[in-house]
Design a protein around this motif. Structure first.
Motif, PDB file in Angstrom:
ATOM      1  N   PHE A  18       0.747  -1.236  -0.050  1.00 11.78           N
ATOM      2  CA  PHE A  18       0.040  -0.180   0.008  1.00 11.78           C
ATOM      3  C   PHE A  18       0.910   1.276  -0.031  1.00 11.78           C
ATOM      4  O   PHE A  18       1.674   1.387   1.036  1.00 11.78           O
ATOM      5  CB  PHE A  18      -0.844   0.072   1.181  1.00 11.78           C
ATOM      6  N   ILE A  19       0.753   2.003  -0.831  1.00  6.98           N
ATOM      7  CA  ILE A  19       1.601   3.266  -0.872  1.00  6.98           C
ATOM      8  C   ILE A  19       0.715   4.497  -0.997  1.00  6.98           C
ATOM      9  O   ILE A  19      -0.347   4.611  -1.785  1.00  6.98           O
ATOM     10  CB  ILE A  19       2.308   3.146  -2.293  1.00  6.98           C
ATOM     11  N   LYS A  47       4.860  -3.571   7.706  1.00  4.80           N
ATOM     12  CA  LYS A  47       6.313  -3.093   7.761  1.00  4.80           C
ATOM     13  C   LYS A  47       6.288  -1.763   6.582  1.00  4.80           C
ATOM     14  O   LYS A  47       5.776  -1.907   5.539  1.00  4.80           O
ATOM     15  CB  LYS A  47       7.219  -4.154   7.253  1.00  4.80           C
ATOM     16  N   TYR A  48       7.094  -0.967   6.976  1.00  4.66           N
ATOM     17  CA  TYR A  48       7.572   0.003   5.830  1.00  4.66           C
ATOM     18  C   TYR A  48       8.142  -0.419   4.756  1.00  4.66           C
ATOM     19  O   TYR A  48       8.982  -1.230   4.982  1.00  4.66           O
ATOM     20  CB  TYR A  48       8.230   1.362   6.714  1.00  4.66           C
ATOM     21  N   ILE A  49       7.838   0.029   3.561  1.00  7.28           N
ATOM     22  CA  ILE A  49       8.658  -0.191   2.593  1.00  7.28           C
ATOM     23  C   ILE A  49       9.746   1.036   2.258  1.00  7.28           C
ATOM     24  O   ILE A  49       9.499   2.077   2.530  1.00  7.28           O
ATOM     25  CB  ILE A  49       7.931  -0.022   1.028  1.00  7.28           C
ATOM     26  N   ASP A  50      11.055   0.496   2.174  1.00  4.67           N
ATOM     27  CA  ASP A  50      12.146   1.480   2.166  1.00  4.67           C
ATOM     28  C   ASP A  50      11.933   2.701   1.290  1.00  4.67           C
ATOM     29  O   ASP A  50      11.589   2.115  -0.047  1.00  4.67           O
ATOM     30  CB  ASP A  50      13.396   0.871   1.765  1.00  4.67           C
ATOM     31  N   LYS A  51      12.146   3.914   1.668  1.00  3.40           N
ATOM     32  CA  LYS A  51      11.716   5.031   0.888  1.00  3.40           C
ATOM     33  C   LYS A  51      12.531   5.052  -0.528  1.00  3.40           C
ATOM     34  O   LYS A  51      12.234   5.563  -1.492  1.00  3.40           O
ATOM     35  CB  LYS A  51      11.710   6.099   1.542  1.00  3.40           C
ATOM     36  N   ARG A  52      13.717   4.452  -0.390  1.00  5.95           N
ATOM     37  CA  ARG A  52      14.570   4.691  -1.671  1.00  5.95           C
ATOM     38  C   ARG A  52      14.190   3.595  -2.478  1.00  5.95           C
ATOM     39  O   ARG A  52      14.470   3.626  -3.685  1.00  5.95           O
ATOM     40  CB  ARG A  52      15.822   4.077  -1.192  1.00  5.95           C
TER      41      ARG A  52
END
Length: 76
Positions: A18-19, A47-52
């Motif tokens: 989900f973004i 969990k967060y998706i790495d912003k990179r």
């Protein structure tokens, strides 16, 4: 240049990813925190998706993404 910052894959979002745009204020919304806690209580991990790994939106704002998995799923 470091390999860490090279784009190696462009793909569609998976069903459990989900973004949100930063302008949607999801990151600081108390209700989203409550929703994620409910999801965790139901046996899922968030969990967060790495912003990179995420692109910027058309206005140059960073996106925020989450991966939701049922605990015990390895390939979801």
């Amino acid at each position: 240049m470091s390999q860490r910052y090279l784009i190696k894959e462009v793909r569609e979002r998976k069903d459990n990813e989900f973004i949100f745009g930063v302008s949607e204020r999801v990151v600081c919304c108390e209700e989203v925190g409550r929703l994620f806690q409910f999801i965790r209580d139901e046996g899922y991990s968030v969990k967060y998706i790495d912003k990179r790994s995420l692109p910027d939106d058309l206005n140059g704002n960073s996106l925020v993404g989450y991966i939701i998995k049922k605990k015990g799923d390895k390939d979801a």
